[in-house]
Motif scaffolding. Sequence first.
Motif, PDB file in Angstrom:
ATOM      1  N   PHE A  50      58.382  98.705 -38.857  1.00 43.49           N
ATOM      2  CA  PHE A  50      57.875 100.387 -39.391  1.00 43.49           C
ATOM      3  C   PHE A  50      59.009 101.216 -40.012  1.00 43.49           C
ATOM      4  O   PHE A  50      58.722 101.629 -40.983  1.00 43.49           O
TER       5      PHE A  50
ATOM      6  N   VAL B 135      53.975  94.150 -49.276  1.00 41.67           N
ATOM      7  CA  VAL B 135      53.552  93.051 -47.943  1.00 41.67           C
ATOM      8  C   VAL B 135      54.079  93.871 -47.020  1.00 41.67           C
ATOM      9  O   VAL B 135      53.403  94.217 -45.905  1.00 41.67           O
TER      10      VAL B 135
ATOM     11  N   PHE C 296      53.525  97.185 -46.460  1.00 40.30           N
ATOM     12  CA  PHE C 296      51.828  97.693 -45.820  1.00 40.30           C
ATOM     13  C   PHE C 296      51.339  96.815 -45.445  1.00 40.30           C
ATOM     14  O   PHE C 296      49.929  97.054 -45.011  1.00 40.30           O
ATOM     15  N   ALA C 297      50.921  96.197 -46.625  1.00 37.26           N
ATOM     16  CA  ALA C 297      50.307  94.747 -45.617  1.00 37.26           C
ATOM     17  C   ALA C 297      49.830  94.139 -43.803  1.00 37.26           C
ATOM     18  O   ALA C 297      49.646  94.263 -43.507  1.00 37.26           O
TER      19      ALA C 297
ATOM     20  N   ILE D 272      51.810  95.741 -42.263  1.00 34.07           N
ATOM     21  CA  ILE D 272      51.220  97.194 -41.178  1.00 34.07           C
ATOM     22  C   ILE D 272      49.508  97.237 -41.517  1.00 34.07           C
ATOM     23  O   ILE D 272      49.699  97.436 -39.917  1.00 34.07           O
ATOM     24  N   GLY D 273      49.099  96.518 -42.179  1.00 29.27           N
ATOM     25  CA  GLY D 273      47.273  96.519 -41.960  1.00 29.27           C
ATOM     26  C   GLY D 273      47.143  96.446 -41.025  1.00 29.27           C
ATOM     27  O   GLY D 273      46.226  95.480 -40.720  1.00 29.27           O
ATOM     28  N   ARG D 274      47.766  95.003 -40.573  1.00 33.53           N
ATOM     29  CA  ARG D 274      47.979  93.718 -40.036  1.00 33.53           C
ATOM     30  C   ARG D 274      47.778  93.945 -37.930  1.00 33.53           C
ATOM     31  O   ARG D 274      47.765  93.094 -37.327  1.00 33.53           O
ATOM     32  N   GLY D 275      48.427  94.939 -38.349  1.00 34.89           N
ATOM     33  CA  GLY D 275      48.983  95.892 -37.006  1.00 34.89           C
ATOM     34  C   GLY D 275      49.922  94.794 -36.359  1.00 34.89           C
ATOM     35  O   GLY D 275      50.534  95.203 -35.122  1.00 34.89           O
TER      36      GLY D 275
END
Lengths: 451, 451
Positions: free
Chosen positions: B247, B276, B278-279, B281-284
């Motif tokens: 983050f 990448v 953001f990707a 982050i999108g995976r948690g």
Amino acid sequence: MADQKPPVSFIGLGAMGFGMATHLVKQGYAVTGFDVWGPTLERFAAAGGLTASTPAEAVADKAYCVCMVATPQQAQSVLIDSPSAAITTLPHGAVVLLCSTVPCDYVQSLARQLAALDRADIHLVDSPVSGGVARAADGTLSIMAGFASDAALAAARPLLSELADANKLYIVAGGIGAGSNMKMVHQVLAACQILSASEAMGFAAHLGLDLGAAMDAVRASDAWSWMFEHRTPRMLTAFKPVASAVFIIMKDTSIITSEARRAGFATLMTSAAEQVYFAGIGRGFGPDDDSSLIRLYAEGKGKAGPVYGVAESEGDKLALVVDLLKGVQLCSAAEALAFASAVGLDLDQVFDLCINAAGGSTMLQKFGPDMIKAFGEGTAGRGWAVQQGEGGVGLEEIGEKLKAAVDEAQRLKAPLFLGNQAYNVIRLALQTGAAGLAAGAVVKVWAGKSD
Amino acid sequence: MADQKPPVSFIGLGAMGFGMATHLVKQGYAVTGFDVWGPTLERFAAAGGLTASTPAEAVADKAYCVCMVATPQQAQSVLIDSPSAAITTLPHGAVVLLCSTVPCDYVQSLARQLAALDRADIHLVDSPVSGGVARAADGTLSIMAGFASDAALAAARPLLSELADANKLYIVAGGIGAGSNMKMVHQVLAACQILSASEAMGFAAHLGLDLGAAMDAVRASDAWSWMFEHRTPRMLTAFKPVASAVFIIMKDTSIITSEARRAGFATLMTSAAEQVYFAGIGRGFGPDDDSSLIRLYAEGKGKAGPVYGVAESEGDKLALVVDLLKGVQLCSAAEALAFASAVGLDLDQVFDLCINAAGGSTMLQKFGPDMIKAFGEGTAGRGWAVQQGEGGVGLEEIGEKLKAAVDEAQRLKAPLFLGNQAYNVIRLALQTGAAGLAAGAVVKVWAGKSD
């Protein structure tokens, strides 16, 4: 050929090959098929085909051989390397149509191997296809064919004409491998536009839009592309049926980028797409329909904590999705045409092929002709600053609208691999700061000399 | 200041803020802390600090306020917007050190807001920091400070000197916001080099290398970067301890790209990294240590079916990892310096800061001076073709070696988001085909005029 149809051998009865081979059967040819997968051969026999248990057995005594395997490695094996390869029995002067999508580099090496094996008598034809399974079975494919000689062209044309739509058989100048280059350039559009459909719809999901509404808005706009039109419905049906797997477009994408590296050409858009395809493969999505890559984009919604977009109305949000795609398709079109120019293709033919095939997009239709004119005049890398695009749409305007989409995606923590790349490419083209630059001038990035 | 240490308020006692505030306590300051998280305030009191329950209460009657919150939104709230914001009680002529990493745009808007609220008497100082928690607690941070006036500088310098290493307090010319721009440029290197560590080690995993061996080889090579040195050990310990979350670097990366869009600058490398992040982050993965992004790269090993790399020996494979990173770090260095030039920073100061901080890399050390010289002479966008780099290493050589890495990753179906981008950037710079182009000439892509 109308009365006396020659026997044909057909190696590789996958989805496309099976359709093509059975179409030839229906047209009255005696077709001897070979495939490594036994059940396929049984199906082919049931459809009226003859079968063989090795490539050598299939091609023996046939003046024509169609090879429709999936990869260069498979082509190399069935044609040359395996103990029962076609080369061992191909009759003198046989025509071999290599319809697989392979790199130009490979086709040319295959021609060199035939010569080294003292089999220059074989008429190797480089003839990749496009159009999908239904058109394969109809004999209405697009075919892009490169030839080593006029004799090869004359010998192959009748059979190519059986497989291709009358208006979609492209005889590509440039010798053996030119057909593969033409297919490759078309696939620049395919690779970018397939992924852009997932990227745009994933962005729509982050925006909280109804995906059906987003789909309709894009289709009715200048962001339209053939790929968007065909991929997005499957995003609403759990990516079923599987029409084209991620593995397939990944393979074609890698042909583009590896040939680009060989040519010293910078595939900024396609390389960005390729890495996402690899990421999708890495998640295990390889066998899934390529529309399913929306998952890579949409899965992050809600995972970044609270996010604060500024677009409020549905209309504003739909406009962001449309503007994202317009920017991406413009840059994809420019990359495709610049690459076509770099490998020596006729750009008018490239345009005619792409606009009537799966690579078509409104942005290519609107701004491609400007770019092609500039390449023709030798001014693609410069001179644009004093022009305004035919369509009256400036590059700066497209860039500003794309910027709004990229800004909002950033607020939502939504990845836009292609959107950000397209924005930066447009910025490079606008580096001179010239106002009134035509949209097509984005091609400067690839065509420009920076000294 | 040695005898009479003034009372100081401190808003935002996160990991960095807590270290800085307790350091001031140890130096003899009466520090009144505020944080929204109660337990932190208790810890601060136990460490000898005073506490307040609102920003207004903390800053009342203190001539100095340090603000070390995480985001511009938080700064806006604690300083201006909340009912008990600092603005309501800050004494006349108070010095406010905004140490948070925020966009230049925000710092400048904050100065405008103060003026509009008739509080131009407040000496706002734009002073982001770098160096991590240990150096925060030691008072040996790097600090980059921008000032609206000499009076603000004079008033703030003693307190900044307490927090910064004697050699690492950078007074940045350019007015308010210049400190944030300096930090932002440093973070271009951080954003690219943090991700490149994961990308290179993920590639090593695909190659079948022992990760410890790959780590050692990179550290001993010109591919070294401070970030690689500090991130990779945690890849061998399950990403523990969490030293810096995904983050955090995502947030800084978005500052870079949004400010770049504001400036019309193309952050080709940083934007690729951002997607990448953001990707991830999108995976948690947002709260995890940023070294854990190796997962995005390594998880695909074995998922693409059989793959056929051509590198055989361990030495050949290690060389590919090293060459990948050299290409990426070269392009990151060029992007950072070109962006610094675009926002009007002094490049010698940028270099001195970055090379001695977390942005340091051998490639910046070796080739940065060439680039800076070219910017100084106004020839960064041209003129390179006739030069050979000081180090005797040509851009074409770096590009060819990077190409070998990208080719092999493609065979292994391993994504290289930054490696492919760097390769294409180098190709754009080499577009003129000029042999003997110096490595630093890659900066042409950002500095060049294409007309």
